[in-house]
Motif scaffolding. Structure first.
Motif, PDB file in Angstrom:
ATOM      1  N   MET A   1     -40.074 -49.097-102.889  1.00  0.00           N
ATOM      2  CA  MET A   1     -40.317 -50.062-101.816  1.00  0.00           C
ATOM      3  C   MET A   1     -41.799 -50.082-101.448  1.00  0.00           C
ATOM      4  N   LEU A   2     -42.364 -48.886-101.350  1.00  0.00           N
ATOM      5  CA  LEU A   2     -43.769 -48.794-100.966  1.00  0.00           C
ATOM      6  C   LEU A   2     -44.669 -49.411-102.031  1.00  0.00           C
ATOM      7  N   LEU A   3     -44.395 -49.120-103.290  1.00  0.00           N
ATOM      8  CA  LEU A   3     -45.204 -49.664-104.376  1.00  0.00           C
ATOM      9  C   LEU A   3     -45.101 -51.188-104.421  1.00  0.00           C
ATOM     10  N   ALA A   4     -43.885 -51.715-104.348  1.00  0.00           N
ATOM     11  CA  ALA A   4     -43.707 -53.159-104.423  1.00  0.00           C
ATOM     12  C   ALA A   4     -44.363 -53.860-103.238  1.00  0.00           C
ATOM     13  N   SER A   5     -44.216 -53.287-102.040  1.00  0.00           N
ATOM     14  CA  SER A   5     -44.829 -53.889-100.859  1.00  0.00           C
ATOM     15  C   SER A   5     -46.347 -53.858-100.949  1.00  0.00           C
ATOM     16  N   THR A   6     -46.886 -52.754-101.451  1.00  0.00           N
ATOM     17  CA  THR A   6     -48.333 -52.626-101.570  1.00  0.00           C
ATOM     18  C   THR A   6     -48.894 -53.614-102.578  1.00  0.00           C
ATOM     19  N   LEU A   7     -48.245 -53.762-103.715  1.00  0.00           N
ATOM     20  CA  LEU A   7     -48.735 -54.696-104.729  1.00  0.00           C
ATOM     21  C   LEU A   7     -48.573 -56.144-104.273  1.00  0.00           C
ATOM     22  N   ALA A   8     -47.518 -56.429-103.518  1.00  0.00           N
ATOM     23  CA  ALA A   8     -47.363 -57.779-102.970  1.00  0.00           C
ATOM     24  C   ALA A   8     -48.499 -58.105-102.014  1.00  0.00           C
ATOM     25  N   GLN A   9     -48.845 -57.149-101.152  1.00  0.00           N
ATOM     26  CA  GLN A   9     -49.942 -57.365-100.225  1.00  0.00           C
ATOM     27  C   GLN A   9     -51.279 -57.451-100.960  1.00  0.00           C
ATOM     28  N   LEU A 170     -41.969 -58.435-109.475  1.00  0.00           N
ATOM     29  CA  LEU A 170     -41.715 -57.048-109.084  1.00  0.00           C
ATOM     30  C   LEU A 170     -40.875 -56.970-107.815  1.00  0.00           C
ATOM     31  N   VAL A 171     -41.214 -57.780-106.822  1.00  0.00           N
ATOM     32  CA  VAL A 171     -40.462 -57.772-105.570  1.00  0.00           C
ATOM     33  C   VAL A 171     -39.007 -58.187-105.812  1.00  0.00           C
ATOM     34  N   ALA A 172     -38.804 -59.205-106.642  1.00  0.00           N
ATOM     35  CA  ALA A 172     -37.445 -59.666-106.925  1.00  0.00           C
ATOM     36  C   ALA A 172     -36.602 -58.575-107.552  1.00  0.00           C
ATOM     37  N   VAL A 173     -37.231 -57.700-108.337  1.00  0.00           N
ATOM     38  CA  VAL A 173     -36.499 -56.646-109.025  1.00  0.00           C
ATOM     39  C   VAL A 173     -36.276 -55.422-108.127  1.00  0.00           C
ATOM     40  N   VAL A 174     -37.265 -55.101-107.284  1.00  0.00           N
ATOM     41  CA  VAL A 174     -37.282 -53.803-106.607  1.00  0.00           C
ATOM     42  C   VAL A 174     -36.833 -53.852-105.143  1.00  0.00           C
ATOM     43  N   VAL A 175     -37.316 -54.810-104.378  1.00  0.00           N
ATOM     44  CA  VAL A 175     -37.200 -54.745-102.921  1.00  0.00           C
ATOM     45  C   VAL A 175     -35.778 -55.019-102.439  1.00  0.00           C
ATOM     46  N   VAL A 176     -35.338 -54.189-101.512  1.00  0.00           N
ATOM     47  CA  VAL A 176     -34.083 -54.382-100.789  1.00  0.00           C
ATOM     48  C   VAL A 176     -34.416 -54.422 -99.302  1.00  0.00           C
ATOM     49  N   ASP A 177     -33.838 -55.366 -98.580  1.00  0.00           N
ATOM     50  CA  ASP A 177     -34.101 -55.451 -97.150  1.00  0.00           C
ATOM     51  C   ASP A 177     -33.685 -54.158 -96.451  1.00  0.00           C
ATOM     52  N   PRO A 178     -34.533 -53.607 -95.575  1.00  0.00           N
ATOM     53  CA  PRO A 178     -34.170 -52.373 -94.874  1.00  0.00           C
ATOM     54  C   PRO A 178     -33.021 -52.611 -93.906  1.00  0.00           C
ATOM     55  N   PRO A 179     -32.227 -51.570 -93.658  1.00  0.00           N
ATOM     56  CA  PRO A 179     -31.120 -51.721 -92.699  1.00  0.00           C
ATOM     57  C   PRO A 179     -31.648 -51.928 -91.286  1.00  0.00           C
ATOM     58  N   ARG A 180     -30.906 -52.686 -90.514  1.00  0.00           N
ATOM     59  CA  ARG A 180     -31.302 -52.927 -89.126  1.00  0.00           C
ATOM     60  C   ARG A 180     -30.215 -52.395 -88.186  1.00  0.00           C
ATOM     61  N   PRO A 181     -30.630 -51.780 -87.086  1.00  0.00           N
ATOM     62  CA  PRO A 181     -29.636 -51.311 -86.109  1.00  0.00           C
ATOM     63  C   PRO A 181     -29.008 -52.491 -85.388  1.00  0.00           C
ATOM     64  N   SER A 182     -27.907 -52.247 -84.713  1.00  0.00           N
ATOM     65  CA  SER A 182     -27.301 -53.304 -83.910  1.00  0.00           C
ATOM     66  C   SER A 182     -28.173 -53.591 -82.694  1.00  0.00           C
ATOM     67  N   ARG A 183     -28.037 -54.770 -82.149  1.00  0.00           N
ATOM     68  CA  ARG A 183     -28.831 -55.138 -80.973  1.00  0.00           C
ATOM     69  C   ARG A 183     -28.520 -54.258 -79.770  1.00  0.00           C
ATOM     70  N   ARG A 184     -27.341 -53.667 -79.747  1.00  0.00           N
ATOM     71  CA  ARG A 184     -26.977 -52.789 -78.636  1.00  0.00           C
ATOM     72  C   ARG A 184     -27.681 -51.437 -78.734  1.00  0.00           C
ATOM     73  N   ALA A 185     -28.096 -51.059 -79.956  1.00  0.00           N
ATOM     74  CA  ALA A 185     -28.690 -49.734 -80.153  1.00  0.00           C
ATOM     75  C   ALA A 185     -30.171 -49.696 -79.827  1.00  0.00           C
ATOM     76  N   VAL A 186     -30.846 -50.843 -79.848  1.00  0.00           N
ATOM     77  CA  VAL A 186     -32.288 -50.894 -79.577  1.00  0.00           C
ATOM     78  C   VAL A 186     -32.565 -52.052 -78.630  1.00  0.00           C
ATOM     79  N   ARG A 187     -33.774 -52.035 -78.066  1.00  0.00           N
ATOM     80  CA  ARG A 187     -34.186 -53.144 -77.203  1.00  0.00           C
ATOM     81  C   ARG A 187     -34.461 -54.369 -78.066  1.00  0.00           C
ATOM     82  N   ALA A 188     -33.824 -55.490 -77.715  1.00  0.00           N
ATOM     83  CA  ALA A 188     -33.991 -56.720 -78.484  1.00  0.00           C
ATOM     84  C   ALA A 188     -34.611 -57.832 -77.645  1.00  0.00           C
TER      85      ALA A 188
END
Length: 380
Positions: A1-9, A170-188
């Motif tokens: 994830m870090l490599l793909a994000s860095t190369l995309a940027q 590269l992004v199409a092959v490697v990147v997966v969206d990170p998990p997100r907490p529920s809106r009740r678990a964090v300030r939204a």
């Protein structure tokens, strides 16, 4: 994830900042003034500025991977169009569209890092991701300047075209969206309604963009026209300074993890930027050879703040607002960045490089009292 994000940027940075290294050719071959050439080179920055928040909203709603793949593919197409267009107006339009598409990476790649790394490792990870910007500039400096001088602007624009296309795959092959907490678990709720913390971070970053873009935009021109360097040698030095700047971003990101603060290191970096730009102005005005060494230091220091501010914004905004908040963060930076090349060009033409460097240092000094050190929340 870090490599793909860095190369995309990095690919995005090549498309955004590479046109600055076309300025000598724009002046010689198209007959533009330095200020006019600076305006053409700022076209992708204008495109970024107008689309960052929209890309951020799309990230919040649809996820990081979709935005990255779509934006990078469109960046490649726009740069490809630039390889066959002629004239300043048509070239500016192509660069504008490339910047508008490349803005996708600014919010989405940062969100990938913020989502997959815990707070105690996030500063280092974001520092590695943020090194993509100076590395992208370094690649552009060592390739686009020479290609444009030897083969023309169209040949030089194949560099960002290839970089964006490769990153999209590269992004199409490697990147997966990170998990997100529920809106009740964090300030939204809207983080801009809570306090002025984000607004102050945005303001600091906008002011610190000025010395960064003065150095980025006019280093090569200064070395070639004022110091008599060849385009190849000047581009190589710029590339080396960008590598050093990338390592500096990693170092300050790791430092922020160690001290448990993003704002204290940001204040230290801002002070260093002021001192470096004033020293560069002094040595340039006196005609000292030491000015080149000071330029290298300034190139490192003036890029070190971005990762700290970027990480702080993502952390304070939270998973449901960080896309838009990062869009606002970068919009403010690019709004200023779009004005720097033409205005700095006017300062150089009418007052010289020393005055332009001194003015950039003065703007950076205005950022010091705005850094919200006391308002920062403890990292957990």
């Amino acid at each position: 994830m870090l490599l793909a994000s860095t190369l995309a940027q990095a690919a995005s940075a090549t498309a955004l900042h590479g046109p600055a290294f076309l300025i000598p050719v724009l002046v010689r071959r198209l007959g533009l003034s330095l200020a006019e050439a600076g305006l053409v080179s700022a076209a992708p920055v204008v495109g970024v500025m107008l689309t960052l928040v929209a890309w951020g909203l799309l990230v919040d709603r649809r996820g990081e991977r979709l935005v990255l793949v779509t934006g990078l593919a469109l960046t490649a197409l726009a740069c490809l169009a630039g390889t066959v267009l002629h004239g300043a107006v048509a070239l500016s339009l192509a660069l504008f569209l490339a910047g508008a598409a490349a803005a996708s990476a600014n919010a989405a790649s940062g969100r990938v890092i913020a989502g997959w790394f815990p707070p105690h490792r996030r500063g280092l990870a974001m520092g590695i991701r943020q090194m993509a910007q100076p590395l992208g500039v370094g690649v552009a400096a060592v390739t686009m300047a020479v290609l444009a001088a030897d083969h023309g602007i169209g040949a030089a624009l194949w560099v960002p075209t290839a970089a964006a296309a490769a990153a999209a795959v590269l992004v199409a092959v490697v990147v997966v969206d990170p998990p997100r907490p529920s809106r009740r678990a964090v300030r939204a709720d809207n983080p801009y309604h809570r306090d002025r913390y984000l607004g102050r971070v945005h303001g600091v970053s906008m002011l610190l963009v000025v010395p960064q873009f003065v150095v980025w935009t006019y280093t090569l021109v200064w070395l070639v026209d004022d110091r008599g360097w060849s385009p190849g040698a000047a581009g190589a030095l710029v590339a080396l300074t960008q590598v050093a700047g990338a390592l500096g971003r990693i170092a300050v990101g790791h430092l922020s993890d160690r001290v448990g603060s993003r704002m204290r290191p940001l204040l230290w970096v801002a002070r260093g930027a002021v001192l470096a730009m004033l020293a560069l102005a002094l040595t340039t005005g006196l005609g000292w050879g030491l000015a080149v060494a000071v330029l290298v230091v300034a190139s490192v220091v003036t890029v070190a703040d971005n990762g700290l501010a970027f990480t702080a914004v993502a952390e304070r905004a939270g998973p449901f607002w960080s896309g838009r908040a990062l869009g606002v963060q970068n919009t403010g930076q690019f709004l200023v960045a779009a004005m720097v090349p033409p205005l700095a060009g006017l300062a150089v033409v009418h007052a010289g490089y020393a005055v332009a460097f001194a003015l950039a240092g003065a703007v950076a000094a205005a950022a010091l009292p705005l850094v919200p050190v006391r308002a920062e929340e403890r990292l957990t």
